[in-house]
Design a protein around this motif. Structure first.
Motif, PDB file in Angstrom:
ATOM      1  N   ASP A  52      -6.416 -29.975  18.500  1.00 47.46           N
ATOM      2  CA  ASP A  52      -6.113 -31.112  17.620  1.00 47.46           C
ATOM      3  C   ASP A  52      -4.628 -31.455  17.567  1.00 47.46           C
ATOM      4  OD1 ASP A  52      -5.466 -28.859  16.263  1.00 47.46           O
ATOM      5  OD2 ASP A  52      -6.917 -29.126  14.647  1.00 47.46           O
ATOM      6  N   LEU A  53      -3.760 -30.588  18.103  1.00 46.50           N
ATOM      7  CA  LEU A  53      -2.335 -30.920  18.166  1.00 46.50           C
ATOM      8  C   LEU A  53      -1.923 -31.314  19.586  1.00 46.50           C
ATOM      9  CD1 LEU A  53      -0.658 -28.202  15.906  1.00 46.50           C
ATOM     10  CD2 LEU A  53      -1.036 -30.599  15.392  1.00 46.50           C
ATOM     11  N   GLY A 211      -6.667 -14.590   9.278  1.00 46.81           N
ATOM     12  CA  GLY A 211      -5.824 -15.772   9.434  1.00 46.81           C
ATOM     13  C   GLY A 211      -6.003 -16.736   8.279  1.00 46.81           C
ATOM     14  N   VAL A 212      -7.233 -16.807   7.751  1.00 45.78           N
ATOM     15  CA  VAL A 212      -7.512 -17.695   6.616  1.00 45.78           C
ATOM     16  C   VAL A 212      -6.727 -17.247   5.391  1.00 45.78           C
ATOM     17  CG1 VAL A 212      -9.360 -18.585   5.143  1.00 45.78           C
ATOM     18  CG2 VAL A 212      -9.799 -18.144   7.552  1.00 45.78           C
ATOM     19  N   LEU A 213      -6.429 -15.953   5.309  1.00 45.22           N
ATOM     20  CA  LEU A 213      -5.683 -15.430   4.161  1.00 45.22           C
ATOM     21  C   LEU A 213      -4.179 -15.387   4.428  1.00 45.22           C
ATOM     22  CD1 LEU A 213      -8.025 -12.422   3.439  1.00 45.22           C
ATOM     23  CD2 LEU A 213      -7.902 -14.534   2.147  1.00 45.22           C
ATOM     24  N   GLY A 214      -3.787 -15.854   5.590  1.00 47.08           N
ATOM     25  CA  GLY A 214      -2.365 -15.864   5.892  1.00 47.08           C
ATOM     26  C   GLY A 214      -1.895 -14.602   6.579  1.00 47.08           C
ATOM     27  N   GLU A 219       1.053 -19.043  13.633  1.00 47.03           N
ATOM     28  CA  GLU A 219       1.288 -20.184  14.522  1.00 47.03           C
ATOM     29  C   GLU A 219       2.702 -20.101  15.095  1.00 47.03           C
ATOM     30  OE1 GLU A 219      -0.140 -22.809  15.759  1.00 47.03           O
ATOM     31  OE2 GLU A 219      -2.030 -22.975  14.692  1.00 47.03           O
ATOM     32  N   ARG A 229     -11.528 -19.629  15.384  1.00 46.48           N
ATOM     33  CA  ARG A 229     -11.542 -20.371  14.109  1.00 46.48           C
ATOM     34  C   ARG A 229     -11.820 -21.845  14.326  1.00 46.48           C
ATOM     35  NH1 ARG A 229      -6.409 -19.660  10.642  1.00 46.48           N
ATOM     36  NH2 ARG A 229      -7.432 -21.173   9.333  1.00 46.48           N
TER      37      ARG A 229
ATOM     38  N   GLY B 378      -5.280 -21.436   4.754  1.00 47.65           N
ATOM     39  CA  GLY B 378      -6.619 -22.019   4.711  1.00 47.65           C
ATOM     40  C   GLY B 378      -6.623 -23.533   4.692  1.00 47.65           C
ATOM     41  N   LYS B 380      -6.057 -26.537   6.717  1.00 50.73           N
ATOM     42  CA  LYS B 380      -5.867 -26.834   8.137  1.00 50.73           C
ATOM     43  C   LYS B 380      -4.835 -27.932   8.377  1.00 50.73           C
ATOM     44  CE  LYS B 380      -8.853 -26.929  11.499  1.00 50.73           C
ATOM     45  NZ  LYS B 380     -10.051 -27.282  12.276  1.00 50.73           N
ATOM     46  N   GLU B 383      -1.411 -26.539   7.990  1.00 48.48           N
ATOM     47  CA  GLU B 383      -1.089 -25.662   9.125  1.00 48.48           C
ATOM     48  C   GLU B 383      -0.703 -26.510  10.337  1.00 48.48           C
ATOM     49  OE1 GLU B 383      -4.335 -22.893   9.675  1.00 48.48           O
ATOM     50  OE2 GLU B 383      -4.070 -22.104   7.655  1.00 48.48           O
ATOM     51  N   ARG B 384      -1.435 -27.609  10.534  1.00 50.54           N
ATOM     52  CA  ARG B 384      -1.088 -28.521  11.639  1.00 50.54           C
ATOM     53  C   ARG B 384       0.298 -29.118  11.416  1.00 50.54           C
ATOM     54  NH1 ARG B 384      -6.089 -32.288  11.319  1.00 50.54           N
ATOM     55  NH2 ARG B 384      -7.705 -30.844  11.884  1.00 50.54           N
TER      56      ARG B 384
END
Lengths: 268, 543
Positions: A52-53, A211-214, A219, A229, B378, B380, B383-384
């Motif tokens: 998506d990036l 990763g959801v919890l940091g 990244e 994910r 969490g 998104k 994060e992007r």
């Protein structure tokens, strides 16, 4: 070495080489954003499309494999070693060490480890390099993930303790370390190997969840967990089936490992 | 024989019940609440779910029209602000009754104000009327006339009455007796709230039909957005507010007519640097963050258009400042978003002694410029955004580490330990009036995020903002207030304590069965005109 085994080994060699030589093979750096082509379909330029990036999925898969193929087995090895040591000793000795290990593992399983992991993240300096962060994550997974395996090993070692094999060995004067290394450990090897193979995908997925919890791979560093994910939205996966490439690679690698080493074990 | 009759009756009943249920559901609007309402008492509302119930059931004296953003008379036919904002007099609409048939009069307004201002009630709505030391007094001068006096002037007094749902002084049903279009009929905790049409509601349409058109509204409690969208696609619910760009695009691809983009909303995403004196940061980093040119350079190095296009799938607009263009009156139209110009950013940094050395930006002492940007894990989209800002800043030699933290840890760092360098978060602006932002702009406030709880303003420009915000809060002439607040926006634009990145669009989903829906940018986006919403009949053969 049979044909299937050789094929599996070849695949593993290719995957490991590709991951280790990602700097030379990958068409683009894992963090480079092609912002004009986000979520592009596979093409000559982007073999697995872009995320998506606009980052090249193929390059990210190669670099991500480097992280996961080295660190997940390392963490699995650490947890299996601890499980083998604790479970093997407790199971083989029996009596109070076994009871202590079982109650200890019950207690360990009931503790809220998620909060420990959150605390660890909170204590880490904010400018921690992504590589250090991911190494800490997998080390934690290895140190915390041995308990379930240890319970399986305790059961296996307990069965060995009462077996004719061990009785016979003792009757011939084989005791102590010699008994453990010559008779117990080789017979526990299938159990330990099974726990090792189970732990690898579990740790990869745990890293994705963390990763959801940091906590986990920061990244823009990719990992298989991070790439998995992206499969959160099922409808997106139907529209872009090439997103399943990390899952395919994970299954392929774990299967190949299994084939290569289980054949060894049979031969042994 | 008896058994056969009973069986026949049971079968008939079983066949008829679903028909009746379907018939009832034919004119029932459905949508989801994210959580259970904490209260049904209108003066205690402080959460979104309770606010929804208050909006749909409560009758207010003055309503802010969510489309035109103008004041409209509701239970009051007219009003007048007196003595520079110390008093407001109302003339009430005659011959109205509550949902239980109790007549409405000025005594009910007086009773509502007493409940609201009772110190023991701790009413969040009442707090906004506390302009100074002293009592709020209500003087009833007739059955349909009254005056409310405040201890000190309140700027923008009328808008506060948009939140005041009038409760009956005499009804035995207390807050369940309402003057709004709907009344609470059933509450199943954790499952749903059912609102039925108020048969006594006073409004009629141009043809003389009594409003609302709907028989009922069912609000299902549903926290999961994916499930909410799934239910919308199945036709089980009719409205969804605040969609994220990804879900919106998926819906737009499947059913373009149901995906509604109302344009830039009042919600923005911004980043800021920690300038707090108590921050445990190295002196050289604190010096960077306190430098206006450093902050402006970072702002100019971020490509907002790319953020909009890639991170928000073009469902956002580059942000200018604390107020978006959605706020028709208060937005300073002279300002434009900081331009994307990495070369200009480098020139600006050079004036402060920074230099680019083999691709690495260094300050005058030779320190490499590197800092971390924290945001909540969490999310998104954030994060992007973090990954994109990382690449943008790398172009001017700045190394950015994006760190995602669980929300608790993030708030702990922001408000207690101040142990962070830069933060990326969103701001939801629910109030059109700048008084709603006092807690952010006053330097003494704990929500003055970049440097909270200052005893005296740390910089001359923060002192000027303090003065201007207090001046606009005490001025009553709207144009004068606007002049003050325009200047605040200008200072914020120049000094960039917050680097405003994007203004999100207001995205919603409206079923093609809902007639008269006109989503807007203000809350509640899709059902602000609930009394005029209609459901068209289901096509035969469908559910």
């Amino acid at each position: 070495m049979r044909l299937v085994q050789r094929m599996a080994l070849s695949i593993l060699v290719v995957v490991y080489l590709a991951a280790l030589l990602a700097d030379f093979i990958a068409p683009a750096h894992y963090s480079r954003q092609f912002r004009d082509t986000p979520e592009a379909s596979p093409s000559v330029q982007f073999l697995l499309g872009t995320d998506d990036l606009g980052r090249d999925r193929f390059s990210r898969l190669l670099y991500g494999s480097r992280v996961s193929l080295v660190l997940a087995p390392a963490a699995a090895l650490l947890s299996t070693l601890i499980a083998g040591l604790v479970g093997g000793v407790a199971g083989f000795v029996g009596r109070w060490p076994e009871r202590l290990a079982m109650r200890g593992s019950d207690l360990f399983l009931s503790l809220p480890w998620l909060f420990l992991l959150l605390t660890v993240r909170a204590l880490l300096p904010l400018n921690t390099e992504p590589e250090v962060s991911v190494a800490i994550t997998f080390a934690l997974l290895g140190l915390l993930g041995w308990v379930t395996s240890a319970r399986v090993v305790i059961a296996g070692a307990g069965a060995l303790r009462a077996s004719d094999l061990v009785l016979q060995a003792r009757a011939t004067g084989c005791y102590g370390l010699r008994l453990i290394t010559r008779h117990v450990l080789p017979n526990l090897k299938p159990v330990l190997l099974a726990q090792f193979w189970i732990a690898i995908p579990v740790f990869i997925l745990s890293e994705a969840n963390l990763g959801v919890l940091g906590l986990g791979v920061a990244e823009p560093l990719p990992s298989w967990g991070g790439l998995l994910r992206e499969l959160e939205h099922l409808t997106g996966v139907f529209a872009q089936p090439w997103r399943l490439a990390p899952v395919g690679l994970l299954v392929l690698v774990v299967s190949c490992f299994h084939i290569v080493f289980s054949q060894d074990e049979v031969a042994a | 024989m008896n058994r056969r009759v009973a069986l026949t009756l049971f079968t008939l009943l079983a066949l008829l019940l679903p028909v009746r249920a379907t018939a009832q559901a034919q004119n029932e609007l459905r949508f989801c609440l994210r959580s259970d309402p904490k209260t049904f008492q209108p003066h205690l509302v402080d959460d979104d779910a309770s606010e929804t119930i208050r909006y749909l059931t409560g009758g207010v004296l003055i309503r802010v029209n969510r489309q035109t953003q103008a004041f409209e008379p509701e239970l009051a036919v007219s009003w007048k602000v007196l003595e520079g904002g110390r008093k407001i007099s109302f003339r009430l609409r005659p011959n109205l009754v509550f949902s239980d048939g109790t007549p409405f009069s000025s005594e009910d307004v007086a009773h509502t104000m007493r409940v609201l201002m009772d110190p023991a009630a701790h009413s969040p709505t009442g707090d906004s009327f506390r302009s100074g030391e002293g009592e709020v007094r209500t003087q009833v001068s007739g059955k349909h006339a009254l005056t409310i006096s405040f201890p000190a002037p309140i700027a923008g007094l009328e808008r506060l009455f948009d939140q005041v749902a009038i409760v009956s002084a005499r009804s035995t049903q207390k807050e369940m007796a309402v003057l709004g279009p709907f009344q609470v009929a059933e509450h199943k905790p954790g499952v749903s709230v059912l609102l039925r049409r108020n048969p006594q509601y006073w409004k009629r349409d141009s043809a003389g039909w009594r409003l609302p058109y709907l028989d009922s509204i069912r609000l299902d409690i549903q926290q999961n957005r994916e499930i909410e969208m799934l239910r919308f696609r199945r036709g089980e619910i009719h409205l969804v507010n605040n969609l994220d760009p990804e879900l919106f695009d998926r819906l737009a691809a499947e059913a373009p007519g149901m995906a509604r983009d109302a344009g830039p909303s009042m919600e923005s995403e911004q980043m800021w640097f920690n300038q707090a004196a108590a921050a445990p940061l190295p002196a050289h980093k604190l010096a960077w963050f306190r430098s206006r040119n450093f902050r402006r350079a970072v702002s100019e190095a971020i490509n907002r258009q790319d953020l909009v296009r890639v991170a928000f799938r073009s469902r956002a607009a580059p942000a200018t400042g604390p107020v978006s263009a959605a706020n028709q009156f208060w937005f300073n139209r002279a300002l434009k978003p900081h331009p994307y110009d990495p070369q200009a950013a480098l020139r600006r940094l050079a004036t402060e002694g920074f230099r680019l050395d083999s691709g690495v930006l260094r300050d005058a002492q030779g320190n490499a410029v590197e800092f971390s940007l924290v945001t909540n894990a969490g999310n998104k989209v954030r994060e992007r955004m973090g990954a994109m800002i990382q690449q943008d800043l790398a172009q001017i030699g700045i190394k950015l580490n994006v760190v995602t933290l669980d929300f608790g840890s993030l708030i702990e760092r922001m408000t207690r330990t101040f142990d962070y360098e830069a933060c990326l978060l969103g701001l939801v602006n629910v109030d059109l009036d700048p008084n709603g932002q006092m807690n952010v702009w006053l330097s003494s406030s704990s929500n003055h995020q970049w440097n909270p709880n200052q005893k005296t303003p740390a910089t001359p420009w923060e002192a000027e903002i303090d003065r201007l915000m207090q001046a606009q809060a005490s001025a009553l002439d709207a144009r004068k207030r606007k002049t003050h607040f325009d200047r605040v926006q200008q200072i914020v634009w120049e000094e960039a304590p917050f680097i405003y990145l994007v203004t999100k669009h207001s995205l919603s989903a409206v079923s093609d069965r809902v007639a008269n829906a006109a989503p807007v940018v203000l809350r509640p986006q899709t059902y602000w005109n609930a009394e005029r919403l209609q459901l068209t009949a289901l096509p035969s053969g469908s559910r």
